[in-house]
Design a protein around this motif. Structure first.
Motif, PDB file in Angstrom:
ATOM      1  N   LEU A 138       0.852  -1.007  -0.069  1.00 32.76           N
ATOM      2  CA  LEU A 138       0.168   0.095  -0.106  1.00 32.76           C
ATOM      3  C   LEU A 138       0.907   1.239   0.066  1.00 32.76           C
ATOM      4  CD1 LEU A 138      -2.615   1.193  -0.075  1.00 32.76           C
ATOM      5  CD2 LEU A 138      -2.888   0.920   2.455  1.00 32.76           C
ATOM      6  N   LYS A 139       1.798   1.381   0.803  1.00 29.83           N
ATOM      7  CA  LYS A 139       2.880   2.482   0.611  1.00 29.83           C
ATOM      8  C   LYS A 139       3.467   2.627  -0.654  1.00 29.83           C
ATOM      9  CE  LYS A 139       4.858   2.357   5.351  1.00 29.83           C
ATOM     10  NZ  LYS A 139       5.806   1.941   6.293  1.00 29.83           N
ATOM     11  N   GLN A 140       3.675   1.491  -1.466  1.00 29.90           N
ATOM     12  CA  GLN A 140       4.350   1.864  -2.590  1.00 29.90           C
ATOM     13  C   GLN A 140       3.253   2.300  -3.572  1.00 29.90           C
ATOM     14  OE1 GLN A 140       7.688   1.661  -3.619  1.00 29.90           O
ATOM     15  NE2 GLN A 140       6.632   2.727  -5.323  1.00 29.90           N
ATOM     16  N   LYS A 141       2.247   1.728  -3.462  1.00 28.88           N
ATOM     17  CA  LYS A 141       0.861   2.381  -4.501  1.00 28.88           C
ATOM     18  C   LYS A 141       0.747   3.480  -4.065  1.00 28.88           C
ATOM     19  CE  LYS A 141      -3.517   1.073  -5.817  1.00 28.88           C
ATOM     20  NZ  LYS A 141      -4.845   0.144  -5.495  1.00 28.88           N
ATOM     21  N   ILE A 142       0.823   4.010  -2.824  1.00 26.56           N
ATOM     22  CA  ILE A 142       0.600   5.519  -2.435  1.00 26.56           C
ATOM     23  C   ILE A 142       1.550   6.356  -3.201  1.00 26.56           C
ATOM     24  CG2 ILE A 142       0.452   7.302  -0.608  1.00 26.56           C
ATOM     25  CD1 ILE A 142      -0.995   4.955   0.891  1.00 26.56           C
ATOM     26  N   ILE A 143       2.966   5.790  -3.046  1.00 32.07           N
ATOM     27  CA  ILE A 143       3.892   6.845  -3.652  1.00 32.07           C
ATOM     28  C   ILE A 143       3.976   6.858  -5.251  1.00 32.07           C
ATOM     29  CG2 ILE A 143       6.669   6.707  -4.095  1.00 32.07           C
ATOM     30  CD1 ILE A 143       6.706   5.596  -1.217  1.00 32.07           C
ATOM     31  N   THR A 144       3.636   5.673  -5.631  1.00 34.20           N
ATOM     32  CA  THR A 144       3.387   5.812  -7.052  1.00 34.20           C
ATOM     33  C   THR A 144       2.385   6.769  -7.530  1.00 34.20           C
ATOM     34  OG1 THR A 144       4.035   3.528  -7.437  1.00 34.20           O
ATOM     35  CG2 THR A 144       2.908   4.239  -9.423  1.00 34.20           C
ATOM     36  N   VAL A 145       1.088   6.426  -6.980  1.00 31.00           N
ATOM     37  CA  VAL A 145       0.020   7.507  -7.403  1.00 31.00           C
ATOM     38  C   VAL A 145       0.357   8.873  -7.216  1.00 31.00           C
ATOM     39  CG1 VAL A 145      -2.173   8.170  -6.864  1.00 31.00           C
ATOM     40  CG2 VAL A 145      -1.881   5.557  -6.904  1.00 31.00           C
ATOM     41  N   CYS A 146       0.961   9.239  -6.007  1.00 34.27           N
ATOM     42  CA  CYS A 146       1.492  10.472  -5.653  1.00 34.27           C
ATOM     43  C   CYS A 146       2.477  11.193  -6.849  1.00 34.27           C
ATOM     44  CB  CYS A 146       2.138  10.666  -4.529  1.00 34.27           C
ATOM     45  SG  CYS A 146       1.101  10.592  -3.028  1.00 34.27           S
ATOM     46  N   ASP A 147       3.403  10.367  -7.326  1.00 33.41           N
ATOM     47  CA  ASP A 147       4.427  10.606  -8.276  1.00 33.41           C
ATOM     48  C   ASP A 147       3.630  10.772  -9.557  1.00 33.41           C
ATOM     49  OD1 ASP A 147       6.568  10.412  -6.747  1.00 33.41           O
ATOM     50  OD2 ASP A 147       7.238   8.313  -7.103  1.00 33.41           O
ATOM     51  N   LEU A 148       2.674   9.859 -10.039  1.00 35.96           N
ATOM     52  CA  LEU A 148       1.932  10.126 -10.933  1.00 35.96           C
ATOM     53  C   LEU A 148       1.100  11.592 -11.161  1.00 35.96           C
ATOM     54  CD1 LEU A 148       1.192   8.957 -13.665  1.00 35.96           C
ATOM     55  CD2 LEU A 148      -0.962   7.863 -12.651  1.00 35.96           C
ATOM     56  N   LYS A 149       0.242  11.592 -10.130  1.00 39.95           N
ATOM     57  CA  LYS A 149      -0.454  12.864  -9.970  1.00 39.95           C
ATOM     58  C   LYS A 149       0.512  14.123 -10.052  1.00 39.95           C
ATOM     59  CE  LYS A 149      -4.474  10.937 -10.177  1.00 39.95           C
ATOM     60  NZ  LYS A 149      -5.577  11.079 -10.950  1.00 39.95           N
ATOM     61  N   ILE A 150       1.592  14.262  -9.238  1.00 38.48           N
ATOM     62  CA  ILE A 150       2.329  15.271  -9.323  1.00 38.48           C
ATOM     63  C   ILE A 150       3.075  15.636 -10.712  1.00 38.48           C
ATOM     64  CG2 ILE A 150       4.655  16.214  -8.540  1.00 38.48           C
ATOM     65  CD1 ILE A 150       4.022  14.489  -5.759  1.00 38.48           C
ATOM     66  N   ALA A 151       3.393  14.699 -11.483  1.00 35.18           N
ATOM     67  CA  ALA A 151       3.950  14.746 -12.713  1.00 35.18           C
ATOM     68  C   ALA A 151       2.648  15.426 -13.814  1.00 35.18           C
ATOM     69  CB  ALA A 151       4.476  13.260 -13.527  1.00 35.18           C
ATOM     70  N   GLN A 152       1.359  14.723 -13.497  1.00 36.15           N
ATOM     71  CA  GLN A 152       0.381  15.230 -14.392  1.00 36.15           C
ATOM     72  C   GLN A 152       0.158  16.689 -14.048  1.00 36.15           C
ATOM     73  OE1 GLN A 152      -2.613  12.357 -13.696  1.00 36.15           O
ATOM     74  NE2 GLN A 152      -1.835  10.956 -15.373  1.00 36.15           N
ATOM     75  N   LYS A 153      -0.120  17.090 -12.678  1.00 33.45           N
ATOM     76  CA  LYS A 153      -0.916  18.250 -12.502  1.00 33.45           C
ATOM     77  C   LYS A 153      -0.025  19.367 -11.706  1.00 33.45           C
ATOM     78  CE  LYS A 153      -5.177  15.866 -12.643  1.00 33.45           C
ATOM     79  NZ  LYS A 153      -6.850  16.198 -12.236  1.00 33.45           N
ATOM     80  N   GLY A 154       1.150  18.860 -11.246  1.00 32.22           N
ATOM     81  CA  GLY A 154       2.054  19.780 -10.417  1.00 32.22           C
ATOM     82  C   GLY A 154       2.055  19.768  -9.052  1.00 32.22           C
ATOM     83  N   GLU A 155       2.817  20.244  -8.479  1.00 31.59           N
ATOM     84  CA  GLU A 155       3.302  19.893  -6.903  1.00 31.59           C
ATOM     85  C   GLU A 155       2.132  20.567  -6.166  1.00 31.59           C
ATOM     86  OE1 GLU A 155       6.934  20.731  -5.483  1.00 31.59           O
ATOM     87  OE2 GLU A 155       8.019  19.416  -6.848  1.00 31.59           O
ATOM     88  N   GLN A 156       1.057  21.104  -6.557  1.00 30.44           N
ATOM     89  CA  GLN A 156       0.277  21.700  -5.853  1.00 30.44           C
ATOM     90  C   GLN A 156      -1.299  20.832  -5.562  1.00 30.44           C
ATOM     91  OE1 GLN A 156       0.423  24.342  -3.725  1.00 30.44           O
ATOM     92  NE2 GLN A 156       2.522  24.162  -4.689  1.00 30.44           N
ATOM     93  N   VAL A 157      -0.993  19.561  -6.420  1.00 30.79           N
ATOM     94  CA  VAL A 157      -2.117  18.628  -6.565  1.00 30.79           C
ATOM     95  C   VAL A 157      -2.594  18.287  -5.414  1.00 30.79           C
ATOM     96  CG1 VAL A 157      -0.966  16.829  -7.238  1.00 30.79           C
ATOM     97  CG2 VAL A 157      -3.500  16.887  -8.264  1.00 30.79           C
TER      98      VAL A 157
END
Length: 72
Positions: free
Chosen positions: A5-24
């Motif tokens: 679950l930790k890895q999944k959270i990190i992966t999703v966070c990285d993806l969303k940050i890459a897509q929408k920026g650091e303020q997402v």
């Protein structure tokens, strides 16, 4: 919290940050499909988010990633 679950959270966070920026912002539902196919895992994330860290419904992905990475 289990390592998968930790890895999944990190992966999703990285993806969303890459897509929408650091303020997402994200809620803990962002780490799951639109259907409740694993209620135990969903409750584990909810416990961590709501009870353990008392986070708001939406939090910045950068904050969530940092919290996960600093936990042992």
């Amino acid at each position: 919290m289990r390592a998968s679950l930790k890895q999944k959270i990190i992966t999703v966070c990285d993806l969303k940050i890459a897509q929408k920026g650091e303020q997402v912002g994200l809620s803990f539902y962002a780490f799951f499909a639109n259907k409740n196919d694993n209620p135990e895992l969903l409750m584990e994330a909810a416990q961590w988010w709501i009870s353990t860290h008392q986070l708001d419904h939406f939090e910045k992905a950068t904050k969530i990633k940092k919290l996960i990475e600093t936990e042992t």
